[in-house]
Design a protein around this motif. Structure first.
Motif, PDB file in Angstrom:
ATOM      1  N   UNK A  52     -31.796   0.618   3.384  1.00 42.12           N
ATOM      2  CA  UNK A  52     -32.514   1.409   4.400  1.00 42.12           C
ATOM      3  C   UNK A  52     -33.933   1.707   3.941  1.00 42.12           C
ATOM      4  N   UNK A  53     -34.051   2.083   2.657  1.00 44.27           N
ATOM      5  CA  UNK A  53     -35.366   2.389   2.087  1.00 44.27           C
ATOM      6  C   UNK A  53     -36.286   1.169   2.197  1.00 44.27           C
ATOM      7  N   UNK A  72     -26.648  -3.871   9.244  1.00 39.34           N
ATOM      8  CA  UNK A  72     -25.514  -2.935   9.269  1.00 39.34           C
ATOM      9  C   UNK A  72     -25.939  -1.551   8.820  1.00 39.34           C
ATOM     10  N   UNK A  73     -26.740  -1.503   7.747  1.00 38.67           N
ATOM     11  CA  UNK A  73     -27.208  -0.211   7.235  1.00 38.67           C
ATOM     12  C   UNK A  73     -28.039   0.495   8.293  1.00 38.67           C
ATOM     13  N   UNK A 110     -27.190   4.073  10.781  1.00 39.29           N
ATOM     14  CA  UNK A 110     -28.113   5.221  10.900  1.00 39.29           C
ATOM     15  C   UNK A 110     -28.681   5.321  12.313  1.00 39.29           C
ATOM     16  N   UNK A 111     -28.181   4.461  13.176  1.00 37.63           N
ATOM     17  CA  UNK A 111     -28.678   4.404  14.566  1.00 37.63           C
ATOM     18  C   UNK A 111     -30.172   4.156  14.609  1.00 37.63           C
ATOM     19  N   UNK A 112     -30.628   3.323  13.650  1.00 37.45           N
ATOM     20  CA  UNK A 112     -32.042   2.949  13.619  1.00 37.45           C
ATOM     21  C   UNK A 112     -32.244   1.591  14.280  1.00 37.45           C
TER      22      UNK A 112
END
Ligand SMILES: [Zn+2]
Length: 202
Positions: A157-158, A194-195, A199-201
């Motif tokens: 995510x980062x 998937x990540x 996070x609904x991003x």
């Protein structure tokens, strides 16, 4: 700044030689120190530092002999010291996010645990050396000692938040490729997607 990929060893490892104005840093030098030393000499490059993305043997094997011989420090996140097996007298150990300057190189360390506890990505300008955290189309294994799947997810995510044109250089060739961009991986890498989806991003 020039980035050269050098494939060494039996596991398709990618060592990176980054150089500018006759000065260089090496990322994940392993397996064949004679070849790397010869390459530096042939190109007339002064080695300023060695940087490790993590401590797994295939990324550090025989590197201690180069550190000892040339007299530069190896930069390693302290949580991977034991995995690396390198004598700490040849290392500069650090913890967490860092910025280092070596000659013309400004190096930003982004901690990305998950594959190993001390795994990092190494950023120089627009280039990100991702070790075994992020590969083109994949991510590193999370079933090894000190691995953590939840941390891997956070690390992906980062990385997904970095500028989309960031060029990535992975620690192994994956399907014959060792390079990609963050933007491409955000669109196509199932692990990163998937990540983001969790996070609904996405
Ligand atoms: Zn690894």
């Amino acid at each position: 700044m020039q980035v050269e990929v050098i494939n060494l060893g039996p596991m398709e490892n990618c060592t990176y030689l980054v150089h500018q104005d006759g000065q260089a840093v090496l990322i994940d030098p392993a397996w064949d120190m004679n070849f790397l030393e010869h390459t530096l000499q042939k190109k007339n490059l002064k080695l300023l530092a060695v940087l490790f993305t993590h401590g797994h043997f295939d990324h550090v094997k025989f590197a201690q002999t180069l550190l000892e011989k040339i007299g530069v420090k190896g930069y390693l996140e302290q949580n991977d010291l034991l995995l690396s097996g390198i004598d700490p007298q040849f290392l500069h150990l650090y913890e967490g996010e860092q910025t280092f300057t070596f000659g013309p190189f400004q190096v930003h360390i982004i901690p990305t645990p998950g594959h190993t506890a001390g795994g990092v990505c190494i950023q120089l300008e627009n280039c990100l050396f991702t070790g075994d955290t992020l590969f083109p189309g994949a991510c590193g294994r999370v079933d090894l000692p000190t691995s953590n799947p939840r941390q891997m997810r956070q690390s992906l995510l980062k990385l997904a938040q970095l500028p989309q044109d960031t060029q990535i250089f992975a620690g192994h060739s994956y399907n014959g490729k060792c390079s990609s961009t963050i933007g491409y991986e955000r669109e196509h890498n199932p692990f990163m997607r998937n990540a983001l989806r969790d996070q609904e991003l996405l």
